[in-house]
Design an enzyme around this catalytic site. Structure first.
Site, mmCIF file in Angstrom:
data_model
loop_
_atom_site.group_PDB
_atom_site.id
_atom_site.type_symbol
_atom_site.label_atom_id
_atom_site.label_comp_id
_atom_site.label_asym_id
_atom_site.label_seq_id
_atom_site.Cartn_x
_atom_site.Cartn_y
_atom_site.Cartn_z
ATOM 1 C CB CYS A 18 64.803 -18.114 27.241
ATOM 2 S SG CYS A 18 63.330 -17.579 26.380
ATOM 3 C CG HIS A 128 65.122 -13.655 27.446
ATOM 4 N ND1 HIS A 128 65.692 -14.809 26.955
ATOM 5 C CD2 HIS A 128 65.801 -13.357 28.585
ATOM 6 C CE1 HIS A 128 66.667 -15.189 27.757
ATOM 7 N NE2 HIS A 128 66.749 -14.332 28.751
#
Length: 173
Positions: A18, A128
């Site tokens: 990510c 994330h």
């Protein structure tokens, strides 16, 4: 999807890369960074660390700044990657809320959040990287977990999104 939106670069999530996807989405360039670039940055950070950890068999997999299998990179890699492109990171005190962020600043390229996530029915908890960027006067959520970039209808909606994520940034819900 508007003509502007069809021209927006949006890299989708793969494994735990990510940060790679977030940086490429931030720079609106699929070649801004590669896995090799970020791995190299992570290795340089280890080499430059005066307090190097001692080697263990797990050191091949779990590096101090990233996981070699999944690609989960830490904030130090992000800062070094941005500085390598002539950008700087400005930390935001979440206690001040999103209203204290000058969204019209000429020096603000985008906003990067590291948010808690639960996956696989809550069995997997992690963090994330999510990036937002203004493109042609519109703020977009370029989260690599989204199928397409999500435009915010206005600055108030964007600030609300930021406030919601800033308030939940330290805990999983």
């Amino acid at each position: 999807m508007s003509n502007y939106e069809s021209q927006i670069y949006h890299e989708r999530q793969r494994l735990q890369f990510c940060l790679l996807h977030a940086l490429n989405n931030l720079f609106q360039d699929k070649d801004a960074f590669t896995r090799e670039n970020l791995n190299s940055i992570a290795e340089e950070l280890v080499a430059d660390d005066p307090n190097k950890e001692t080697w263990t068999p797990l050191s091949l997999l779990l590096k101090p700044h990233h996981n070699t299998l999944t690609g989960n990179y830490d904030v130090n890699v992000m800062i070094a990657a941005l500085e390598g492109k002539g950008k700087s990171v400005v930390w935001h005190d979440k206690r001040l809320g999103a209203s204290s962020i000058d969204l019209d600043s000429d020096t603000l390229m985008g906003i990067v959040l590291n948010v808690p996530v639960k996956r696989y029915g809550g069995l997997w908890r992690s963090r994330h990287w999510v990036v937002m960027r203004r493109i042609n006067g519109v703020w977009y959520n370029l989260d690599s977990d989204l199928v397409v970039p999500k435009p915010f209808k206005d600055e108030d909606e964007f600030r609300g999104f930021l406030d919601q994520n800033l308030s939940s940034a330290s805990s999983l819900k």
